[in-house]
Enzyme design. Structure first.
Site, PDB file in Angstrom:
ATOM      1  N   GLU B 148       0.834  -1.201   0.000  1.00  0.00           N
ATOM      2  CA  GLU B 148       0.000   0.000   0.000  1.00  0.00           C
ATOM      3  C   GLU B 148       0.877   1.264   0.000  1.00  0.00           C
ATOM      4  O   GLU B 148       1.830   1.356   0.778  1.00  0.00           O
ATOM      5  CB  GLU B 148      -0.890   0.003   1.255  1.00  0.00           C
ATOM      6  N   LYS B 223      -9.556   2.296  -2.476  1.00  0.00           N
ATOM      7  CA  LYS B 223      -9.794   1.682  -1.158  1.00  0.00           C
ATOM      8  C   LYS B 223     -11.218   1.935  -0.671  1.00  0.00           C
ATOM      9  O   LYS B 223     -11.648   3.086  -0.565  1.00  0.00           O
ATOM     10  CB  LYS B 223      -8.771   2.277  -0.184  1.00  0.00           C
ATOM     11  N   CYS B 260      -5.749  -2.736   2.316  1.00  0.00           N
ATOM     12  CA  CYS B 260      -5.491  -2.595   3.756  1.00  0.00           C
ATOM     13  C   CYS B 260      -6.700  -2.888   4.655  1.00  0.00           C
ATOM     14  O   CYS B 260      -7.112  -4.031   4.795  1.00  0.00           O
ATOM     15  CB  CYS B 260      -4.912  -1.219   4.033  1.00  0.00           C
TER      16      CYS B 260
END
Lengths: 418, 418
Positions: B148, B223, B260
């Site tokens: 990330e 994300k 994540c």
């Protein structure tokens, strides 16, 4: 290690010997649990560190065992069942008192050969389980859960319909047996049985009866997801449950029951969480190599993702049936479906877990848990707040349509390889 | 073990020393991975059995390592990065050829102190990562994923807006750097960056750019779930993604990216599965004791529940920032948010997984996987068939209403304790 595929002698005598043989510690190939295997093999300091990693002990404190009464431990020795007790850590809160609940899980093998008269089999299982329930009661357990269809052999691999005769109404013999014990010990008992629904054409369900601490029946929940895996196409016997995802608000907290195969479905775990569960039990009957790696993963993930405690229970032993059967795997007929590997344990919302009970013996697992930990983790991680449920509600609605088109972005410069 | 809460000297020199100090094997307290710790401590026979249990190797075969070219291993020694390569097992099918794909994950620490000029920092990271990308390419990796926001320090704990200057458009400097390498090695590269969206008011996103094996940009994903945990309220910098749950159909299979914190959301994992993903990457940046126990659990559960492979990547090292900051935990100000513990690994739909890369060093993890295994597990377990999505679509629709009433059955004989 697992005796899957092994072919025991398929006559009654062999069955009798196999299921009644007491399994003595050390006499079995293999080991009782990974935790004990490592404990016996590593230095104490290293074992503590490895144990901390494997059990996810974040709080800096080592795994805390609960000391039980001498009378209880001697009962466990006399009846040769595994007895373990642990305490989960939670923070003190400024505005709420701790809500500490003592919770128990019981795993057991059957008690008589499967060719014994059904009534005798059922009575013998009750007699076998009773010392463990008594030990739980004497230890101050507040909420106790038994294994899936605990009052019978897990005969669904046979495809024979006669095993339906073990089924009982929700207020039947097994429930009555447990109601007395629930009242005696002021203990909530979750009793997963094979249910005969008298009011709906005598249909069969896979059901958990929730008995309150005063011996009253609070309600029931029926298994939501039915396996069609290996020998367990359980839809031969019962269909998907029609009770939704109830949470039972008991004297000792909000509990729910995710029966067996439902543990493979994150949405099922989620639904109990959305309805407010603080402890979700997963009474199961599962065998063999392929499932065992999933066993601790799914339970711990459910506890993490939904910020509640999980109590996982699996039956123990190899159950040999009178008539051999095939398993749809091209192998010769055989009389058992493999070894139920026990390994019952607890998982907590902070990603920690207890060691597991024996893979070979009956057992009682006890844990003290402060239910405040559930909200503490919700506040800390904010999974509910950040979940964007609206996205998934919409996606599932779309997915249900027969002409659903997945969201796929194809590489335009890619040409299928020859 | 983790240096969380430790307070390094908060001046540039200390920062420089800390982040540029090469970490030599054995010089660090602690251990590189649980797997290596056990390998060094147990007898070979016992280690094999424990390893089989921990890695969920069901097929009866031991963990299979891939032998890489001598030139590759010498590159890993020269640049001191951890290099591991494994092969997952799948059955041969009568109607389909195996679809074996070689997949790589790269984890790395930053390369210069965080007080160096931003352009130099970014260039230095690229130079540091390049030998690992080259090693992947030379090893025949087909699909590679970086960590990330790989092109910058993970500065979001500082709350300082100036770190936004690292952000780039989807076709910016980092992407261009990787496009050349993708083309050179005929390799799909997933590049998670901090994105500057020029067409929408120069807003910032946390984005994965998917680069095809011919160097073309296939698309991007933003994300979906943004943490508000500890020092990582990342919504200070960017908001929840607006790209849905795309699956990218590349020359080497259908891939998706769960960035994540999205790994804590089973619905997010599910959505990529419903859209047909065969490999889902989870590029991450995560620190400390509390998260580490969740790390292997969530990835493996996602692989099991959704019948796809998961590649988990976490950055490495302790990143020290020029200006100290507090962490909302009552502790004094400090200059780092803790140790990013690496531990990148793969999980498979059959519940098996690889060991993890080092907790302290840069690393390249390679695995060969037959994508046919995904459907094999779907057929075996039938999770999609038995999922009852209609129940959950309806439940979520109800839950979204402000007046949602959970399904709770209250014990009528229970009275609140005083």
């Amino acid at each position: 290690m697992e005796p899957v595929g092994q072919q025991p002698e398929d006559n009654g005598e062999a069955a009798k010997e196999k299921v009644t043989l007491p399994i003595k510690q050390g006499s079995i190939h293999g080991f009782e649990s990974l935790h004990r295997l490592l404990e016996a093999s590593l230095s104490p300091q290293l074992f503590q560190e490895v144990s901390r990693l494997l059990l996810g002990l974040n709080c800096g404190c080592p795994l805390e065992r609960i000391a039980l009464l001498e009378t209880t431990t001697s009962v466990s020795e006399k009846h040769y069942f595994d007895l373990q007790a642990f305490r989960f850590h939670a923070d003190k809160e400024p505005l709420r008192e701790p809500r500490i609940v003592r919770v128990g899980l019981i795993q057991n093998s059957i008690a008589l050969p499967t060719n014994a008269p059904f009534s005798e089999q059922k009575t013998a299982i009750m007699q076998k389980v009773k010392p463990m329930i008594d030990a739980a009661g004497a230890s101050g357990v507040n909420v106790l859960c038994l294994q899936e269809a605990w009052m019978m052999p897990f005969a669904f691999c046979t495809r024979e319909k006669r095993w339906c005769e073990f089924a009982e109404p929700v207020d039947g013999e097994s429930t009555q047996f447990l109601q007395d014990l629930a009242k005696k010990y002021n203990m909530v008992i979750v009793s997963p049985i094979l249910e005969r629904d008298l009011n709906h054409g005598e249909t069969i369900w896979n059901t958990a009866v929730v008995i309150g601490n005063q011996g009253n029946i609070i309600g029931k929940h029926r298994k939501n997801h039915i396996p069609r895996v290996g020998d367990f196409n359980e839809s031969t016997y019962y269909m998907e449950g029609n009770t939704g995802h109830p949470v039972f608000e008991t004297a000792y907290g909000k509990i729910a029951v995710n029966i067996c195969y439902g543990r493979h479905h994150p949405l099922n775990w989620m639904a109990f969480g959305l309805n407010g569960a603080e402890i979700v039990f997963n009474p199961s009957a599962t065998v063999g190599e392929l499932l065992q790696p999933m066993w601790p993963i799914e339970a711990r993930n459910a506890a993490i993702a939904n910020s509640y405690f999980v109590g996982s229970i699996n039956r123990v032993g190899t159950e040999v049936f009178p008539n051999p059967f095939t398993s749809g795997d091209g192998k010769p007929q055989h009389s058992d479906f493999g070894h139920f590997y026990g390994s019952s344990h607890f998982s907590a919302p902070d990603a920690s877990c207890t060691p597991s009970l024996s893979r070979y013996r009956d057992g009682l697992m006890i844990a003290d848990m402060d239910l405040n930990l559930c909200r503490q983790l919700k506040d800390k991680w904010g999974f509910r707040m950040t979940a964007r449920y609206e996205l998934y509600s919409e996606l599932l609605a779309q997915y249900l349509k027969p002409d659903f088109a997945p969201q796929v972005i194809v590489d335009p410069s890619w040409q299928k390889r020859p």
